[in-house]
Design an enzyme around this catalytic site. Structure first.
Site, PDB file in Angstrom:
ATOM      1  N   LYS A   9      -9.551  30.650 -31.138  1.00 51.29           N
ATOM      2  CA  LYS A   9      -9.361  31.569 -32.239  1.00 51.29           C
ATOM      3  C   LYS A   9      -8.210  31.167 -33.000  1.00 51.29           C
ATOM      4  O   LYS A   9      -7.026  30.595 -32.622  1.00 51.29           O
ATOM      5  CB  LYS A   9      -9.005  32.868 -31.779  1.00 51.29           C
ATOM      6  CG  LYS A   9      -8.305  33.989 -32.804  1.00 51.29           C
ATOM      7  CD  LYS A   9      -8.268  35.418 -32.386  1.00 51.29           C
ATOM      8  CE  LYS A   9      -6.897  35.481 -31.384  1.00 51.29           C
ATOM      9  NZ  LYS A   9      -6.625  36.780 -31.247  1.00 51.29           N
ATOM     10  N   SER A  25     -19.842  25.227 -45.260  1.00 46.89           N
ATOM     11  CA  SER A  25     -19.308  26.660 -45.247  1.00 46.89           C
ATOM     12  C   SER A  25     -17.949  27.066 -44.892  1.00 46.89           C
ATOM     13  O   SER A  25     -17.383  27.769 -45.743  1.00 46.89           O
ATOM     14  CB  SER A  25     -20.342  27.341 -44.292  1.00 46.89           C
ATOM     15  OG  SER A  25     -20.968  28.545 -44.750  1.00 46.89           O
ATOM     16  N   THR A  57     -20.691  31.404 -39.808  1.00 47.28           N
ATOM     17  CA  THR A  57     -21.147  30.106 -40.673  1.00 47.28           C
ATOM     18  C   THR A  57     -20.781  29.119 -39.715  1.00 47.28           C
ATOM     19  O   THR A  57     -20.749  29.384 -38.432  1.00 47.28           O
ATOM     20  CB  THR A  57     -20.210  30.155 -41.721  1.00 47.28           C
ATOM     21  OG1 THR A  57     -20.715  28.921 -42.569  1.00 47.28           O
ATOM     22  CG2 THR A  57     -18.642  30.320 -41.628  1.00 47.28           C
ATOM     23  N   TYR A  58     -20.486  27.835 -40.179  1.00 41.33           N
ATOM     24  CA  TYR A  58     -20.066  26.666 -39.269  1.00 41.33           C
ATOM     25  C   TYR A  58     -18.917  26.168 -39.975  1.00 41.33           C
ATOM     26  O   TYR A  58     -18.495  26.040 -41.067  1.00 41.33           O
ATOM     27  CB  TYR A  58     -21.397  25.781 -39.360  1.00 41.33           C
ATOM     28  CG  TYR A  58     -21.873  25.147 -40.470  1.00 41.33           C
ATOM     29  CD1 TYR A  58     -21.356  24.103 -40.962  1.00 41.33           C
ATOM     30  CD2 TYR A  58     -22.649  25.932 -41.455  1.00 41.33           C
ATOM     31  CE1 TYR A  58     -21.921  23.495 -42.232  1.00 41.33           C
ATOM     32  CE2 TYR A  58     -23.080  25.467 -42.442  1.00 41.33           C
ATOM     33  CZ  TYR A  58     -22.686  24.374 -42.995  1.00 41.33           C
ATOM     34  OH  TYR A  58     -23.010  23.765 -44.122  1.00 41.33           O
ATOM     35  N   GLY A  73     -19.641  27.623 -50.455  1.00 42.00           N
ATOM     36  CA  GLY A  73     -20.943  28.159 -50.681  1.00 42.00           C
ATOM     37  C   GLY A  73     -21.013  29.745 -50.853  1.00 42.00           C
ATOM     38  O   GLY A  73     -20.043  30.304 -51.584  1.00 42.00           O
ATOM     39  N   ALA A  74     -22.022  30.356 -50.559  1.00 40.55           N
ATOM     40  CA  ALA A  74     -22.183  31.808 -50.654  1.00 40.55           C
ATOM     41  C   ALA A  74     -20.900  32.487 -49.892  1.00 40.55           C
ATOM     42  O   ALA A  74     -20.625  33.532 -50.459  1.00 40.55           O
ATOM     43  CB  ALA A  74     -23.441  32.116 -50.129  1.00 40.55           C
ATOM     44  N   ALA A  75     -20.489  32.059 -48.804  1.00 38.67           N
ATOM     45  CA  ALA A  75     -19.570  32.744 -48.300  1.00 38.67           C
ATOM     46  C   ALA A  75     -18.230  32.956 -49.072  1.00 38.67           C
ATOM     47  O   ALA A  75     -17.387  33.419 -48.873  1.00 38.67           O
ATOM     48  CB  ALA A  75     -19.104  31.884 -46.754  1.00 38.67           C
TER      49      ALA A  75
END
Length: 129
Positions: A9, A25, A57-58, A73-75
């Site tokens: 984390k 991402s 995501t990655y 990107g979209a994120a």
């Protein structure tokens, strides 16, 4: 039986970039990936503390020592530079492995926004009443 447990984390890291046109991402400073034990292209969950957005995501590598946390990107529509985020990676373990497992937890000072590690722990503190 297999269990899915928290592997790593990054707690209250700060988004430095939100790049809609960038491929990939979530770019994370390579030093932070290494310290957390997160591999490039590994699935991560990103929890945006500022707006409550959650996404899967990655991870991709950003320049070592840069402090970059770039949502791409979209994120990128779900984060703004300056947002505090929690980034988690999970692992599937056998019960025997789970008995010995300790996650790697990196803590940041979201007020500074510089993504320098303040503390590393291997357990989440017990929540008090």
């Amino acid at each position: 039986m297999e269990l899915t447990l928290l592997k790593a984390k990054l707690h209250r890291a700060t988004v430095t970039h939100a790049e809609v046109e960038y491929e990939g991402s979530c770019a994370i400073d390579s030093d932070l990936l290494e310290k957390a034990g997160i591999r490039e292209y590994e699935q991560i969950h990103l929890y945006n503390v500022a707006n409550g957005e959650r996404l899967v995501t990655y991870a991709i590598r950003a320049e070592a020592g840069s402090g970059i946390i770039s949502v791409n990107g979209a994120a990128a529509h779900r984060a703004t530079p300056g947002d505090p985020v929690i980034i988690c990676a999970y692992a599937t373990l056998s019960e025997a492995e789970a008995d010995r497992h300790e996650p790697t937890l990196l803590y940041f000072d979201a007020d500074t926004g510089d993504n320098r590690i303040q503390q590393i722990k291997h357990a989440v503190p017990i929540q008090a009443a």
